[in-house]
Design a protein around this motif. Structure first.
Motif, mmCIF file in Angstrom:
data_model
loop_
_atom_site.group_PDB
_atom_site.id
_atom_site.type_symbol
_atom_site.label_atom_id
_atom_site.label_comp_id
_atom_site.label_asym_id
_atom_site.label_seq_id
_atom_site.Cartn_x
_atom_site.Cartn_y
_atom_site.Cartn_z
ATOM 1 N N VAL A 117 0.843 -1.201 0.000
ATOM 2 C CA VAL A 117 0.000 0.000 0.000
ATOM 3 C C VAL A 117 0.876 1.248 0.000
ATOM 4 C CG1 VAL A 117 -1.733 1.285 1.297
ATOM 5 C CG2 VAL A 117 -1.905 -1.201 1.113
ATOM 6 N N ARG A 118 1.972 1.231 0.729
ATOM 7 C CA ARG A 118 2.883 2.371 0.748
ATOM 8 C C ARG A 118 3.481 2.621 -0.626
ATOM 9 N NH1 ARG A 118 5.742 0.523 4.359
ATOM 10 N NH2 ARG A 118 4.672 1.477 6.125
ATOM 11 N N HIS A 119 3.825 1.555 -1.343
ATOM 12 C CA HIS A 119 4.342 1.717 -2.701
ATOM 13 C C HIS A 119 3.283 2.314 -3.632
ATOM 14 C CE1 HIS A 119 7.558 -1.624 -1.937
ATOM 15 N NE2 HIS A 119 7.927 -0.446 -1.464
ATOM 16 N N LEU A 120 2.028 1.916 -3.438
ATOM 17 C CA LEU A 120 0.954 2.494 -4.251
ATOM 18 C C LEU A 120 0.818 3.990 -3.991
ATOM 19 C CD1 LEU A 120 -1.835 -0.252 -3.968
ATOM 20 C CD2 LEU A 120 -0.500 0.336 -5.991
ATOM 21 N N GLN A 121 0.905 4.381 -2.743
ATOM 22 C CA GLN A 121 0.795 5.802 -2.419
ATOM 23 C C GLN A 121 1.972 6.592 -2.991
ATOM 24 O OE1 GLN A 121 0.345 5.896 1.851
ATOM 25 N NE2 GLN A 121 -1.883 5.876 1.711
ATOM 26 N N ILE A 122 3.158 6.027 -2.930
ATOM 27 C CA ILE A 122 4.325 6.715 -3.492
ATOM 28 C C ILE A 122 4.185 6.855 -5.006
ATOM 29 C CG2 ILE A 122 6.809 6.540 -3.857
ATOM 30 C CD1 ILE A 122 7.016 5.169 -1.143
ATOM 31 N N GLY A 128 2.045 12.600 -10.270
ATOM 32 C CA GLY A 128 1.525 13.932 -10.555
ATOM 33 C C GLY A 128 0.014 14.020 -10.526
ATOM 34 N N GLY A 129 -0.630 13.162 -9.705
ATOM 35 C CA GLY A 129 -2.079 13.234 -9.601
ATOM 36 C C GLY A 129 -2.825 12.577 -10.743
ATOM 37 N N ARG A 130 -2.133 11.767 -11.533
ATOM 38 C CA ARG A 130 -2.812 11.107 -12.646
ATOM 39 C C ARG A 130 -3.738 10.019 -12.112
ATOM 40 N NH1 ARG A 130 1.377 9.815 -15.030
ATOM 41 N NH2 ARG A 130 1.551 7.635 -14.397
ATOM 42 N N LEU A 131 -4.990 10.011 -12.600
ATOM 43 C CA LEU A 131 -5.969 9.038 -12.134
ATOM 44 C C LEU A 131 -5.799 7.729 -12.889
ATOM 45 C CD1 LEU A 131 -9.120 11.334 -11.831
ATOM 46 C CD2 LEU A 131 -7.470 10.697 -10.053
ATOM 47 N N GLY A 132 -6.498 6.705 -12.451
ATOM 48 C CA GLY A 132 -6.393 5.400 -13.093
ATOM 49 C C GLY A 132 -5.092 4.702 -12.752
ATOM 50 N N LEU A 133 -4.766 4.614 -11.469
ATOM 51 C CA LEU A 133 -3.509 4.027 -11.017
ATOM 52 C C LEU A 133 -3.471 2.537 -11.354
ATOM 53 C CD1 LEU A 133 -0.884 4.647 -9.466
ATOM 54 C CD2 LEU A 133 -2.094 4.035 -7.365
ATOM 55 N N ASP A 134 -2.404 2.113 -12.022
ATOM 56 C CA ASP A 134 -2.236 0.712 -12.417
ATOM 57 C C ASP A 134 -1.237 0.066 -11.462
ATOM 58 O OD1 ASP A 134 -2.196 -1.694 -13.682
ATOM 59 O OD2 ASP A 134 -0.912 -1.047 -15.340
ATOM 60 N N GLN A 135 -1.663 -1.024 -10.813
ATOM 61 C CA GLN A 135 -0.796 -1.687 -9.852
ATOM 62 C C GLN A 135 -0.326 -3.066 -10.323
ATOM 63 O OE1 GLN A 135 -2.454 -3.130 -6.209
ATOM 64 N NE2 GLN A 135 -4.468 -3.560 -7.086
ATOM 65 N N VAL A 244 -8.465 0.562 -1.349
ATOM 66 C CA VAL A 244 -7.272 1.406 -1.244
ATOM 67 C C VAL A 244 -7.131 2.338 -2.436
ATOM 68 C CG1 VAL A 244 -4.766 1.400 -1.030
ATOM 69 C CG2 VAL A 244 -6.122 -0.309 0.192
ATOM 70 N N LEU A 245 -7.193 1.794 -3.640
ATOM 71 C CA LEU A 245 -6.999 2.631 -4.831
ATOM 72 C C LEU A 245 -8.044 3.745 -4.957
ATOM 73 C CD1 LEU A 245 -5.846 0.096 -7.573
ATOM 74 C CD2 LEU A 245 -4.485 1.657 -6.196
ATOM 75 N N PRO A 246 -9.344 3.471 -4.722
ATOM 76 C CA PRO A 246 -10.302 4.596 -4.771
ATOM 77 C C PRO A 246 -9.990 5.696 -3.765
ATOM 78 C CG PRO A 246 -11.469 2.515 -4.926
ATOM 79 C CD PRO A 246 -10.055 2.184 -4.597
ATOM 80 N N ALA A 247 -9.528 5.307 -2.549
ATOM 81 C CA ALA A 247 -9.190 6.320 -1.545
ATOM 82 C C ALA A 247 -7.979 7.130 -1.990
ATOM 83 C CB ALA A 247 -8.921 5.649 -0.204
ATOM 84 N N ILE A 248 -6.974 6.477 -2.564
ATOM 85 C CA ILE A 248 -5.788 7.191 -3.038
ATOM 86 C C ILE A 248 -6.147 8.136 -4.180
ATOM 87 C CG2 ILE A 248 -3.553 6.895 -4.167
ATOM 88 C CD1 ILE A 248 -3.181 4.325 -2.614
#
Length: 266
Positions: A117-122, A128-135, A244-248
């Motif tokens: 989860v910490r890596h996802l937040q980093i 730069g605030g880009r949405l649609g985070l790919d994990q 987690v991803l929706p909250a981030i």
């Protein structure tokens, strides 16, 4: 008629994997003690003149202990997964607007899930605030970390099977060797050849038996470890994708809006 699929309930035990591994090795320990009590192990090691059976037994014991450490490590990871799920998943629908731990990783207990989860937040912050985070890449790295060192167990399992087959070949060579120069008119030579053939056959059978049993038991342990890794990856994926991803992403969107408002006011 509408059919509804009933989800299979998951047994929530903090040491379920550890109990499975302990049960398997308790059965193995009882079998080994019984073989030792009736002299079967001593007979195998004494009859095998090549020493392959003893070597296979020692390699199996060392690899099994190493695999047991991996069972303990994954059992702790599953316990950590359960703790994180209790913190992140809301118990009440009214609390879904803010999930504890999903926005602040410092609330999560230390462990591999909190690190993911910490890596996802980093990644979200550096993106730069880009949405649609790919994990997907992070999940691949997470699974690789969980499987680290387990390939050695599968390698040794195949190696024990190969050593058993090698002992079979050596045993047949020892068995057929005395026949080449056998004098059929000499009764004592025939008895000696039969004794040598019997010893060669014992080497072939005992090494094959030892290699097969050791390889199969290590494969059972490897199957148990693979199942634990798959469960961890699956539960981590569901937890991060749903909570987690929706909250981030919501935090990143709010940060972007605040930055735009600040720039407009300036």
């Amino acid at each position: 008629m509408r059919l509804q699929r009933r989800a299979r309930p998951r047994v929530d035990s903090r040491h379920l994997l550890l109990l499975k591994g302990f049960l398997i090795w308790m059965v193995v320990a009882v079998a080994v003690l019984a073989a030792w009590h009736y002299g079967l192990l001593q007979e195998v090691w004494r009859t095998d003149s090549t020493g392959l059976s003893l070597g296979i037994t020692l390699v199996f014991a060392g690899t099994a202990l190493r695999g047991s450490w991996h069972v303990l490590r994954l059992s702790r990871a599953l316990n950590h997964m359960a703790d994180v799920e209790r913190l992140v998943r809301p118990d009440d629908s009214a609390q879904r607007s803010r999930v504890a731990g999903a926005e602040d990783v410092s609330k999560l207990p230390d462990g591999c899930i909190a690190e993911h989860v910490r890596h996802l937040q980093i990644k979200a912050r550096l993106g730069g605030g880009r949405l649609g985070l790919d994990q997907s890449l992070l999940l691949d790295a997470f699974e690789a970390d969980l499987r680290r060192g387990q390939e050695f167990g599968w390698f040794v399992a195949d190696l024990l099977l190969s050593l058993g087959l090698l002992g079979t070949v050596i045993g047949f060579i020892l068995m057929l060797g005395p026949i080449s120069g056998l004098d059929t008119t000499d009764e004592s030579a025939i008895k000696g050849a039969l004794a040598a053939m019997s010893g060669g056959m014992a080497v072939a059978l005992y090494t094959t038996l030892t290699g097969l049993v050791g390889g199969m038991l290590l494969k059972v342990q490897g199957f148990l470890l693979d199942g634990a890794v798959q469960e961890l990856v699956g539960r981590t994926t569901r937890l991060t994708e749903v909570f987690v991803l929706p909250a981030i992403e919501r935090n990143q969107a709010m940060t972007t809006i605040e930055r735009i408002q600040h720039d407009a006011a300036a």
